[in-house]
Design a protein around this motif. Structure first.
Motif, PDB file in Angstrom:
ATOM      1  N   GLU A  41      19.528 -44.448 -49.365  1.00  0.00           N
ATOM      2  CA  GLU A  41      18.845 -43.465 -48.505  1.00  0.00           C
ATOM      3  C   GLU A  41      19.719 -42.253 -48.187  1.00  0.00           C
ATOM      4  OE1 GLU A  41      15.820 -43.159 -47.390  1.00  0.00           O
ATOM      5  OE2 GLU A  41      16.045 -41.726 -45.749  1.00  0.00           O
ATOM      6  N   ALA A  42      20.912 -42.496 -47.626  1.00  0.00           N
ATOM      7  CA  ALA A  42      21.754 -41.365 -47.213  1.00  0.00           C
ATOM      8  C   ALA A  42      22.356 -40.596 -48.401  1.00  0.00           C
ATOM      9  CB  ALA A  42      22.844 -41.844 -46.255  1.00  0.00           C
ATOM     10  N   PRO A  43      22.834 -41.272 -49.459  1.00  0.00           N
ATOM     11  CA  PRO A  43      23.334 -40.496 -50.604  1.00  0.00           C
ATOM     12  C   PRO A  43      22.285 -39.536 -51.174  1.00  0.00           C
ATOM     13  CG  PRO A  43      24.093 -42.732 -50.785  1.00  0.00           C
ATOM     14  CD  PRO A  43      23.156 -42.696 -49.605  1.00  0.00           C
ATOM     15  N   GLY A 102      24.531 -47.538 -56.008  1.00  0.00           N
ATOM     16  CA  GLY A 102      24.191 -48.640 -55.115  1.00  0.00           C
ATOM     17  C   GLY A 102      24.377 -49.976 -55.785  1.00  0.00           C
ATOM     18  N   GLU A 103      23.948 -50.052 -57.042  1.00  0.00           N
ATOM     19  CA  GLU A 103      24.081 -51.326 -57.763  1.00  0.00           C
ATOM     20  C   GLU A 103      25.547 -51.675 -58.015  1.00  0.00           C
ATOM     21  OE1 GLU A 103      21.401 -50.488 -60.957  1.00  0.00           O
ATOM     22  OE2 GLU A 103      19.677 -51.374 -59.899  1.00  0.00           O
ATOM     23  N   GLU A 104      26.349 -50.647 -58.321  1.00  0.00           N
ATOM     24  CA  GLU A 104      27.785 -50.901 -58.491  1.00  0.00           C
ATOM     25  C   GLU A 104      28.410 -51.429 -57.206  1.00  0.00           C
ATOM     26  OE1 GLU A 104      28.304 -47.163 -61.616  1.00  0.00           O
ATOM     27  OE2 GLU A 104      29.454 -47.171 -59.739  1.00  0.00           O
ATOM     28  N   LEU A 105      28.005 -50.834 -56.093  1.00  0.00           N
ATOM     29  CA  LEU A 105      28.569 -51.253 -54.805  1.00  0.00           C
ATOM     30  C   LEU A 105      28.124 -52.662 -54.437  1.00  0.00           C
ATOM     31  CD1 LEU A 105      28.290 -47.891 -52.887  1.00  0.00           C
ATOM     32  CD2 LEU A 105      30.401 -49.125 -53.412  1.00  0.00           C
ATOM     33  N   SER A 137      21.715 -63.770 -45.064  1.00  0.00           N
ATOM     34  CA  SER A 137      22.544 -64.333 -43.996  1.00  0.00           C
ATOM     35  C   SER A 137      23.316 -63.206 -43.334  1.00  0.00           C
ATOM     36  CB  SER A 137      23.518 -65.348 -44.583  1.00  0.00           C
ATOM     37  OG  SER A 137      24.533 -64.673 -45.295  1.00  0.00           O
ATOM     38  N   GLY A 138      23.898 -63.504 -42.170  1.00  0.00           N
ATOM     39  CA  GLY A 138      24.687 -62.495 -41.459  1.00  0.00           C
ATOM     40  C   GLY A 138      25.829 -61.956 -42.301  1.00  0.00           C
ATOM     41  N   GLY A 139      26.501 -62.862 -43.004  1.00  0.00           N
ATOM     42  CA  GLY A 139      27.626 -62.433 -43.833  1.00  0.00           C
ATOM     43  C   GLY A 139      27.177 -61.514 -44.959  1.00  0.00           C
ATOM     44  N   GLN A 140      26.032 -61.839 -45.552  1.00  0.00           N
ATOM     45  CA  GLN A 140      25.487 -60.980 -46.614  1.00  0.00           C
ATOM     46  C   GLN A 140      25.080 -59.627 -46.049  1.00  0.00           C
ATOM     47  OE1 GLN A 140      22.473 -63.775 -47.894  1.00  0.00           O
ATOM     48  NE2 GLN A 140      23.514 -64.099 -49.854  1.00  0.00           N
ATOM     49  N   GLN A 141      24.451 -59.654 -44.852  1.00  0.00           N
ATOM     50  CA  GLN A 141      24.039 -58.388 -44.231  1.00  0.00           C
ATOM     51  C   GLN A 141      25.252 -57.490 -43.986  1.00  0.00           C
ATOM     52  OE1 GLN A 141      21.185 -58.375 -40.977  1.00  0.00           O
ATOM     53  NE2 GLN A 141      20.539 -60.432 -41.501  1.00  0.00           N
ATOM     54  N   GLN A 142      26.347 -58.094 -43.510  1.00  0.00           N
ATOM     55  CA  GLN A 142      27.512 -57.274 -43.232  1.00  0.00           C
ATOM     56  C   GLN A 142      28.110 -56.718 -44.519  1.00  0.00           C
ATOM     57  OE1 GLN A 142      28.531 -55.183 -41.405  1.00  0.00           O
ATOM     58  NE2 GLN A 142      29.593 -56.178 -39.711  1.00  0.00           N
ATOM     59  N   ARG A 143      28.023 -57.484 -45.607  1.00  0.00           N
ATOM     60  CA  ARG A 143      28.524 -56.963 -46.886  1.00  0.00           C
ATOM     61  C   ARG A 143      27.668 -55.787 -47.360  1.00  0.00           C
ATOM     62  NH1 ARG A 143      28.960 -61.596 -50.894  1.00  0.00           N
ATOM     63  NH2 ARG A 143      27.810 -62.948 -49.457  1.00  0.00           N
ATOM     64  N   VAL A 144      26.344 -55.856 -47.088  1.00  0.00           N
ATOM     65  CA  VAL A 144      25.486 -54.698 -47.377  1.00  0.00           C
ATOM     66  C   VAL A 144      25.926 -53.518 -46.511  1.00  0.00           C
ATOM     67  CG1 VAL A 144      23.136 -53.776 -47.291  1.00  0.00           C
ATOM     68  CG2 VAL A 144      23.515 -56.126 -48.028  1.00  0.00           C
ATOM     69  N   GLY A 145      26.258 -53.798 -45.253  1.00  0.00           N
ATOM     70  CA  GLY A 145      26.732 -52.745 -44.348  1.00  0.00           C
ATOM     71  C   GLY A 145      27.967 -52.048 -44.911  1.00  0.00           C
ATOM     72  N   ILE A 146      28.854 -52.823 -45.516  1.00  0.00           N
ATOM     73  CA  ILE A 146      30.068 -52.252 -46.103  1.00  0.00           C
ATOM     74  C   ILE A 146      29.698 -51.387 -47.317  1.00  0.00           C
ATOM     75  CG2 ILE A 146      32.234 -52.802 -47.282  1.00  0.00           C
ATOM     76  CD1 ILE A 146      32.343 -55.367 -45.519  1.00  0.00           C
ATOM     77  N   ALA A 147      28.808 -51.915 -48.162  1.00  0.00           N
ATOM     78  CA  ALA A 147      28.379 -51.161 -49.344  1.00  0.00           C
ATOM     79  C   ALA A 147      27.699 -49.856 -48.928  1.00  0.00           C
ATOM     80  CB  ALA A 147      27.427 -52.009 -50.187  1.00  0.00           C
ATOM     81  N   ARG A 148      26.888 -49.922 -47.860  1.00  0.00           N
ATOM     82  CA  ARG A 148      26.177 -48.738 -47.387  1.00  0.00           C
ATOM     83  C   ARG A 148      27.164 -47.665 -46.926  1.00  0.00           C
ATOM     84  NH1 ARG A 148      22.078 -48.926 -42.285  1.00  0.00           N
ATOM     85  NH2 ARG A 148      24.046 -49.320 -41.217  1.00  0.00           N
ATOM     86  N   ALA A 149      28.209 -48.084 -46.196  1.00  0.00           N
ATOM     87  CA  ALA A 149      29.206 -47.114 -45.733  1.00  0.00           C
ATOM     88  C   ALA A 149      29.963 -46.517 -46.921  1.00  0.00           C
ATOM     89  CB  ALA A 149      30.165 -47.780 -44.760  1.00  0.00           C
ATOM     90  N   LEU A 150      30.295 -47.352 -47.913  1.00  0.00           N
ATOM     91  CA  LEU A 150      31.053 -46.878 -49.077  1.00  0.00           C
ATOM     92  C   LEU A 150      30.245 -45.906 -49.931  1.00  0.00           C
ATOM     93  CD1 LEU A 150      32.793 -50.169 -50.289  1.00  0.00           C
ATOM     94  CD2 LEU A 150      33.927 -48.124 -49.393  1.00  0.00           C
ATOM     95  N   ALA A 151      28.924 -46.051 -49.915  1.00  0.00           N
ATOM     96  CA  ALA A 151      28.071 -45.216 -50.755  1.00  0.00           C
ATOM     97  C   ALA A 151      28.205 -43.737 -50.408  1.00  0.00           C
ATOM     98  CB  ALA A 151      26.611 -45.646 -50.619  1.00  0.00           C
ATOM     99  N   MET A 152      28.656 -43.440 -49.200  1.00  0.00           N
ATOM    100  CA  MET A 152      28.832 -42.040 -48.797  1.00  0.00           C
ATOM    101  C   MET A 152      30.209 -41.504 -49.177  1.00  0.00           C
ATOM    102  SD  MET A 152      25.976 -41.116 -47.596  1.00  0.00           S
ATOM    103  CE  MET A 152      26.225 -39.634 -46.626  1.00  0.00           C
ATOM    104  N   ARG A 153      30.985 -42.324 -49.928  1.00  0.00           N
ATOM    105  CA  ARG A 153      32.316 -41.913 -50.382  1.00  0.00           C
ATOM    106  C   ARG A 153      33.189 -41.351 -49.252  1.00  0.00           C
ATOM    107  NH1 ARG A 153      31.487 -40.600 -56.325  1.00  0.00           N
ATOM    108  NH2 ARG A 153      30.832 -42.695 -56.927  1.00  0.00           N
TER     109      ARG A 153
END
Lengths: 259, 230
Positions: A116-118, A133-136, A154-170
């Motif tokens: 969304e943000a990228p 996104g797929e690479e992340l 799961s919560g752990g998976q959600q947080q990993r998505v959170g990390i990928a989402r932040a990284l997507a903005m470089r």
């Protein structure tokens, strides 16, 4: 790691009503440095990250990110005036944040959360954003979950998505605000593994507020112990954890490590 | 005879059957007024909600005053005002449009509160995540906040749809030929009020039941993908 500080807090004051959360805080982080912030709750740890992410403003002092004032702009006569939203938007591109409560968008798929943000902010095409996104997702070990919705993870998976989402903005600087505090104990490991991998393989500057002492020790170049709105003690993890100078640090470490 | 359709007063049942097509014409007007009024209420209410949420008092305050005024004065007064006073300022609308506009404006004050509650119920962390990702304020509102607010507000909006429908007979005072007005005219001309008024009641019941069922269907159909609902 260069010697130029990428983040600098100069006598920063933050108050919530009568409560002074940051009391003339001086704090520096060098480019590429991995810094853990520990300390009792209410010591202002998260506030430091929230100020950097421009979620909280400051009441005094100057915060500098990448050599430029974050909450101020230079007026034509050279004086500092409070920053406009335009300035904040520009400054924010350098930073990314991973939240304690994940804060994923519940109505969007995992992949859409990341793209969304990228697409909207960086102007990537949908195809480029999807590929990134797929690479992340691959990086955080969730390549097969792209089309799911956050509540299906799961919560752990959600947080990993959170990390990928932040990284997507470089971002150059990644802020982790107690990223494992909302997780069941058995899910903490998978998130810490991802953060550890990032710390090892990337030259990102990382700021981590955490209660995971062992992890802080493994992953950081420097650990800062916050107490009452100031840094009470800081140093290399092996020094601070094994032989702290301050009595207050010793008490705190004893209290958390006993648990 | 009304709308070119004659009635048969030979027996109660024959009368009922003969006036049904006339009442259905009135019902069609009622439905049109309801739908138009509802869409005005939805659109204008969203504008009020956005204005009232504005950080600048000079914007939010007048919006709050206007919606308070719309809420606290009777619909009938607003209706008369639009119908009799606006033409003095050179604005002349057909009776039907005036009626739908009055309904829509009054209910926009109510729907703006529903929007506000729905928007405020979206977790603070959603705003923060959008800000951290540098999404613009407009994009955050339309693509992050609103989609999470809509499933929360559908049931309350459905109630207002039914309320608007039940307020449409008020439009008869400005000569709109909605269902109740049609029934009253039939009663005046035949001196039989029992049959047309009973039929209007029954037709109203059918309309409101169908509308409620439609809202429930919409509510069930809307994707709620893990959005915490209160």
């Amino acid at each position: 790691m260069s010697d130029e500080p990428i983040i600098k807090f100069d006598k920063v004051v933050k108050r919530f009503g009568d409560l002074t959360v940051l009391n003339e805080l001086d704090f520096e982080v060098k480019k590429g440095e991995k810094v853990s912030i520990i300390g009792p709750s209410g010591s202002g740890k998260s506030t430091v990250l929230r100020i950097l992410m421009t979620l909280e403003d400051i009441n005094g002092g100057v915060v500098t990110v990448g050599g430029e004032p974050l909450w101020h702009e230079k007026a034509p006569d050279g004086s500092l005036v409070p920053a406009s939203e335009t300035h904040l938007r520009k400054m924010r591109t350098q930073l990314g944040m991973v939240f304690q409560q994940f804060n994923l968008f519940p109505h969007m798929t995992v992949l859409r959360n990341i793209t969304e943000a990228p697409v909207q902010v960086l102007g990537l095409t949908k195809q480029e954003a999807k590929q990134r996104g797929e690479e992340l997702l691959e990086l955080v070990g969730l390549a097969d979950q792209a089309q799911k919705y956050p509540h299906q993870l799961s919560g752990g998976q959600q947080q990993r998505v959170g990390i990928a989402r932040a990284l997507a903005m470089r971002p150059n600087i990644l802020l982790f605000d107690e990223p494992t505090s909302a997780l069941d104990p058995e899910l903490v490991g998978e998130v810490l593994n991802v953060i550890g991998k990032l710390a090892e393989e990337h030259d990102l500057t990382m700021l981590l507020v955490t209660h995971e002492m062992r992890f802080a020790r493994e992953v950081s170049d420097r650990v800062c112990f916050f107490d009452q709105g100031r840094i009470r003690e800081e140093g290399a993890p092996e020094d601070l954890f094994t032989d702290p100078n301050e009595e207050r640090t010793r008490e705190f470490l004893q209290a958390v490590l006993d648990n | 005879m009304l709308f070119g359709i004659a009635w048969d007063t030979s027996s109660g049942w024959a009368f009922a059957v003969s006036i049904l097509p006339i009442l259905l014409i009135g019902m069609w007007v009622t439905i049109q007024a309801t739908v138009l009024g509802f869409f005005i209420a939805l659109a204008v209410g969203l504008v009020w909600a956005a204005l009232k949420a504005a950080p600048l008092k000079i914007i939010s305050w007048p919006a709050a005053v206007v919606t308070e005024f719309l809420r606290d004065t009777p619909l009938l007064i607003q209706l008369f005002f639009l119908y009799y006073v606006l033409p003095e300022f050179g604005i002349t609308l057909p009776a039907f449009m005036t009626g739908a506009l009055a309904l829509g404006l009054q209910y926009s004050a109510y729907t703006s509160e529903v929007y506000r509650a729905g928007i405020e119920a979206v977790a603070k962390g959603q705003h923060e995540a959008a800000r951290a990702l540098n999404l613009s304020g407009g994009r955050t509102f339309t693509h992050i906040i609103l989609p999470q607010a809509i499933p929360r507000i559908v049931p309350a909006m459905g109630n207002y749809l039914v309320s608007i429908m039940k307020d449409v007979p008020l439009l008869s005072v400005v000569t709109v030929l909605e269902m109740l007005n049609v029934a009253r005219i039939i009663g005046d001309r035949t001196f039989n009020y029992l049959v047309p008024l009973s039929m209007v009641g029954a037709l109203y019941l059918i309309m409101t039941l169908v509308a409620s069922a439609g809202v429930r269907l919409l509510d069930n159909w809307l994707p709620k993908q893990g959005i915490p609902l209160k």
